[in-house]
Motif scaffolding. Structure first.
Motif, PDB file in Angstrom:
ATOM      1  N   GLY A  29       0.830  -1.203   0.000  1.00 40.34           N
ATOM      2  CA  GLY A  29       0.000   0.000   0.000  1.00 40.34           C
ATOM      3  C   GLY A  29       0.858   1.245   0.000  1.00 40.34           C
ATOM      4  N   VAL A  30       0.628   2.120  -0.942  1.00 41.15           N
ATOM      5  CA  VAL A  30       1.343   3.381  -1.024  1.00 41.15           C
ATOM      6  C   VAL A  30       0.309   4.492  -1.037  1.00 41.15           C
ATOM      7  CG1 VAL A  30       2.835   4.827  -2.470  1.00 41.15           C
ATOM      8  CG2 VAL A  30       3.284   2.374  -2.299  1.00 41.15           C
ATOM      9  N   GLN A  31       0.463   5.450  -0.149  1.00 40.09           N
ATOM     10  CA  GLN A  31      -0.413   6.616  -0.095  1.00 40.09           C
ATOM     11  C   GLN A  31       0.361   7.808  -0.640  1.00 40.09           C
ATOM     12  OE1 GLN A  31      -3.639   6.377   1.068  1.00 40.09           O
ATOM     13  NE2 GLN A  31      -3.194   4.195   1.233  1.00 40.09           N
ATOM     14  N   THR A  32      -0.306   8.676  -1.378  1.00 41.72           N
ATOM     15  CA  THR A  32       0.363   9.845  -1.930  1.00 41.72           C
ATOM     16  C   THR A  32      -0.348  11.113  -1.503  1.00 41.72           C
ATOM     17  OG1 THR A  32      -0.934   9.713  -3.969  1.00 41.72           O
ATOM     18  CG2 THR A  32       1.198   8.602  -3.970  1.00 41.72           C
ATOM     19  N   ILE A  33       0.400  12.187  -1.445  1.00 45.32           N
ATOM     20  CA  ILE A  33      -0.158  13.492  -1.087  1.00 45.32           C
ATOM     21  C   ILE A  33       0.662  14.571  -1.781  1.00 45.32           C
ATOM     22  CG2 ILE A  33       1.235  13.708   1.016  1.00 45.32           C
ATOM     23  CD1 ILE A  33      -1.165  15.134   2.296  1.00 45.32           C
ATOM     24  N   ASN A  34      -0.021  15.622  -2.235  1.00 39.47           N
ATOM     25  CA  ASN A  34       0.642  16.789  -2.814  1.00 39.47           C
ATOM     26  C   ASN A  34       0.584  17.919  -1.803  1.00 39.47           C
ATOM     27  OD1 ASN A  34       1.166  15.657  -5.401  1.00 39.47           O
ATOM     28  ND2 ASN A  34      -0.957  15.982  -5.950  1.00 39.47           N
ATOM     29  N   MET A  35       1.678  18.653  -1.655  1.00 38.43           N
ATOM     30  CA  MET A  35       1.732  19.765  -0.724  1.00 38.43           C
ATOM     31  C   MET A  35       2.769  20.767  -1.200  1.00 38.43           C
ATOM     32  SD  MET A  35       3.645  17.877   2.486  1.00 38.43           S
ATOM     33  CE  MET A  35       3.947  19.362   3.396  1.00 38.43           C
ATOM     34  N   GLU A  36       2.963  21.826  -0.439  1.00 32.66           N
ATOM     35  CA  GLU A  36       3.996  22.814  -0.750  1.00 32.66           C
ATOM     36  C   GLU A  36       4.987  22.894   0.400  1.00 32.66           C
ATOM     37  OE1 GLU A  36       2.852  26.702  -1.931  1.00 32.66           O
ATOM     38  OE2 GLU A  36       1.645  25.983  -3.613  1.00 32.66           O
ATOM     39  N   MET A  37       6.258  23.110   0.044  1.00 26.87           N
ATOM     40  CA  MET A  37       7.310  23.291   1.034  1.00 26.87           C
ATOM     41  C   MET A  37       8.196  24.423   0.523  1.00 26.87           C
ATOM     42  SD  MET A  37      10.098  20.541   2.477  1.00 26.87           S
ATOM     43  CE  MET A  37       8.835  19.433   3.076  1.00 26.87           C
ATOM     44  N   ASN A  38       8.352  25.459   1.332  1.00 29.31           N
ATOM     45  CA  ASN A  38       9.126  26.634   0.927  1.00 29.31           C
ATOM     46  C   ASN A  38       8.598  27.233  -0.374  1.00 29.31           C
ATOM     47  OD1 ASN A  38      10.840  26.274   3.151  1.00 29.31           O
ATOM     48  ND2 ASN A  38      12.137  24.883   1.988  1.00 29.31           N
ATOM     49  N   GLY A  39       7.272  27.196  -0.548  1.00 27.41           N
ATOM     50  CA  GLY A  39       6.648  27.774  -1.720  1.00 27.41           C
ATOM     51  C   GLY A  39       6.768  26.959  -2.992  1.00 27.41           C
ATOM     52  N   LYS A  40       7.292  25.735  -2.883  1.00 21.23           N
ATOM     53  CA  LYS A  40       7.458  24.874  -4.056  1.00 21.23           C
ATOM     54  C   LYS A  40       6.620  23.606  -3.880  1.00 21.23           C
ATOM     55  CE  LYS A  40      12.105  26.474  -5.004  1.00 21.23           C
ATOM     56  NZ  LYS A  40      13.496  26.107  -5.195  1.00 21.23           N
ATOM     57  N   PRO A  41       6.088  23.066  -4.981  1.00 20.75           N
ATOM     58  CA  PRO A  41       5.296  21.838  -4.864  1.00 20.75           C
ATOM     59  C   PRO A  41       6.165  20.650  -4.459  1.00 20.75           C
ATOM     60  CG  PRO A  41       5.599  22.420  -7.171  1.00 20.75           C
ATOM     61  CD  PRO A  41       6.184  23.541  -6.355  1.00 20.75           C
ATOM     62  N   VAL A  42       5.576  19.795  -3.616  1.00 16.94           N
ATOM     63  CA  VAL A  42       6.250  18.587  -3.143  1.00 16.94           C
ATOM     64  C   VAL A  42       5.264  17.425  -3.273  1.00 16.94           C
ATOM     65  CG1 VAL A  42       7.297  17.444  -1.147  1.00 16.94           C
ATOM     66  CG2 VAL A  42       7.648  19.890  -1.493  1.00 16.94           C
TER      67      VAL A  42
END
Length: 82
Positions: A42-55
């Motif tokens: 099982g792999v879960q994914t999430i999109n977020m921002e770190m220091n104003g850049k997409p991660v």
């Protein structure tokens, strides 16, 4: 954040010549590996921002980063004692 030390880089071989993979090839290898892991753990994914850049984060269930005797980062499976 811990730096991941790679003991050996993945090489692409074509017509007898080895080279490091291009960015698109490396991305395909990573995504393929995550898809394979997803079938068993099982792999879960999430999109977020770190220091104003997409991660993009991929979380692997039942796994933990560790370290071998040479200081290389490893990906260890967590077992429940079975």
């Amino acid at each position: 954040m811990r730096r991941i030390v790679r003991p050996g880089a993945i090489q692409v071989q074509r017509r007898g010549v080895s080279r490091l993979p291009h960015l698109s090839e490396a991305l395909a290898l990573v995504l393929g590996a995550l898809a394979t892991l997803n079938r068993s753990s099982g792999v879960q994914t999430i999109n977020m921002e770190m220091n104003g850049k997409p991660v993009a984060l991929a979380m692997i269930e039942g796994a933990l980063f560790g370290e071998d005797t040479e200081g290389n980062t490893t990906l260890d499976e967590i077992t429940d004692g079975k």
